[in-house]
Design an enzyme around this catalytic site. Structure first.
Site, short mmCIF file in Angstrom:
data_model
loop_
_atom_site.label_atom_id
_atom_site.label_comp_id
_atom_site.label_asym_id
_atom_site.label_seq_id
_atom_site.Cartn_x
_atom_site.Cartn_y
_atom_site.Cartn_z
N TRP A 1 -29.37 -14.40 -14.29
CA TRP A 1 -28.37 -15.45 -14.48
C TRP A 1 -29.03 -16.83 -14.46
O TRP A 1 -28.60 -17.73 -15.17
CB TRP A 1 -27.31 -15.37 -13.38
CG TRP A 1 -26.23 -16.41 -13.50
CD1 TRP A 1 -25.08 -16.31 -14.23
CD2 TRP A 1 -26.20 -17.70 -12.89
NE1 TRP A 1 -24.33 -17.45 -14.10
CE2 TRP A 1 -24.99 -18.32 -13.28
CE3 TRP A 1 -27.06 -18.39 -12.04
CZ2 TRP A 1 -24.63 -19.60 -12.85
CZ3 TRP A 1 -26.71 -19.66 -11.61
CH2 TRP A 1 -25.51 -20.25 -12.02
N HIS A 2 -30.08 -16.98 -13.68
CA HIS A 2 -30.72 -18.29 -13.55
C HIS A 2 -31.54 -18.69 -14.78
O HIS A 2 -31.82 -19.87 -14.97
CB HIS A 2 -31.63 -18.33 -12.31
CG HIS A 2 -30.87 -18.52 -11.02
ND1 HIS A 2 -30.24 -17.48 -10.37
CD2 HIS A 2 -30.61 -19.63 -10.29
CE1 HIS A 2 -29.65 -17.95 -9.27
NE2 HIS A 2 -29.85 -19.24 -9.21
N GLY A 3 -31.91 -17.74 -15.59
CA GLY A 3 -32.67 -18.10 -16.78
C GLY A 3 -33.13 -16.88 -17.56
O GLY A 3 -33.29 -15.79 -17.00
#
Length: 380
Positions: free
Chosen positions: A326-328
């Site tokens: 989700w963060h990247g």
């Protein structure tokens, strides 16, 4: 447009707040929606149809889920709405990552999609808002919103569009439905103080501390990571850890302060995470709204800790792989998520009982592994 820009601070924010306060009670949500659309389109209108379509689909899905008495229909609508929102997030955020990975593994030479080089603004946040909304309507934790304007204002609310927090519809619904007394002078004062403190964290602390990290990694006007000594790199990662916290926490405070000035009391996103005495505690204090989203909409639906130790570990693996992703869209983020999965499994099955007995060493242990984790997070 970012919260610490001159345009936002001295043009957009005062005008937006002024119009919001002057608008009659029943028109406030419409004014808020128009202001949020303007904020969203400030950098371009390319992806505006995407968010409007997703809002419309989930708005209709919520009404269908609430009005239907057939369990199969309710479940089918829920799944369709979640799949659509998740598919949009996956396509726009991860397609090029998948293409690059296939090329690296097979040498296929597939061309990346250039129109995906710029992500739709806030898609990671509003996708999770939409999923939580239809899931809460399905589980009857909230009533479906009947006003499309009110629902759209919740989804695209400009203070939460860039960096969250991920606020659930049921937390904002009471204020959104107020036509009188939505906000008080005390709320405005508290919100303004919160906004100023967040701005100070971002501009005075995060930007200044981040300059050290940039001096170390930059190959044009800095030392360059290849030329830096090991102690200097560790100092840089420590500076990056502080910059990341003050930046993210500052933006979250600005968001919550701005929301409070408009009468919306939103949950805190950070609670002094670097004083934690375990990794478990750290994730109760860091990005709180994201952690609870994964707990309530991924971990618990998968079975949580109710189906035995092996199933619990598999559920944790799924949650932390998704958290990293989700963060990247890069392998370092996936590794970072799995890194925390390993640490949390070790704590849960062995270490946590000893950490609770310690006084100083648990804090040192936690800070060391958190800072090391940020090194993985920022690696390429």
């Amino acid at each position: 447009m970012v919260f610490n820009s001159v345009v936002f601070l001295f043009c957009f924010m005062p005008l937006a707040l002024g119009l919001y306060y002057l608008a009659p009670g029943r028109a406030k949500n419409a004014v808020l929606l128009l202001e949020s659309i303007l904020f969203y389109c400030w950098g371009g209108i390319t992806w505006l149809p995407l968010i409007l379509i997703l809002i419309l689909v989930n708005y209709i899905a919520g009404l269908l889920i609430q009005r239907s008495n057939a369990a199969g229909v309710r479940r089918a609508v829920l799944i369709a709405a979640i799949v659509l929102s998740a598919a949009a997030l996956v396509f726009f955020k991860y397609t090029n990552f998948l293409i690059d990975t296939i090329n690296q593994m097979s040498g296929a030479g597939l061309s990346s999609l250039s129109f995906l080089d710029v992500l739709p603004l806030g898609i990671s946040y509003y996708s999770f808002k939409l999923i939580s909304y239809v899931a809460d309507v399905y589980t009857r934790k909230t009533e479906a919103e009947h006003s499309p304007i009110t629902f759209a204002a919740y989804v695209i609310l400009y203070p939460q569009l860039i960096v969250g927090p991920i606020v659930r519809y049921r937390e904002m619904a009471p204020a959104l439905h107020k036509t009188t007394g939505r906000y008080t002078l005390q709320q405005f004062e508290n919100g303004a103080v919160m906004f100023v403190f967040g701005l100070a964290k971002k501009v005075i602390l995060a930007d200044s501390i981040g300059a050290l990290w940039q001096d170390i990694i930059s190959t044009t006007d800095g030392i360059g990571l290849a030329n830096a000594s090991t102690p200097l790199v560790w100092m840089g990662v420590l500076a990056y850890s502080l910059q990341l916290y003050f930046d993210f926490a500052g933006y979250s405070e600005m968001s919550n302060g701005l929301s409070l000035m408009m009468g919306f009391e939103c949950p805190a996103n950070f609670n002094l995470p670097y004083i934690s005495a375990s990794i478990t505690e750290f994730w109760r204090r860091w990005h709180i709204t994201l952690s609870r989203w994964f707990r309530d909409y991924i971990y618990i639906p998968l079975g949580g800790n109710r189906r035995g130790a092996v199933r619990q570990v598999l559920n944790m693996l799924a949650v932390w792989a998704l958290t990293g992703l989700w963060h990247g869209a890069n392998w370092n983020f996936i590794c970072w998520g799995l890194y925390y999965f390993v640490l949390l499994v070790i704590e849960k099955n062995f270490l946590l009982k000893y950490l609770k007995k310690g006084r100083i060493w648990p804090h040192i242990y936690t800070l060391f592994f958190v800072v090391l984790g940020w090194g993985i997070f920022t690696a390429n």
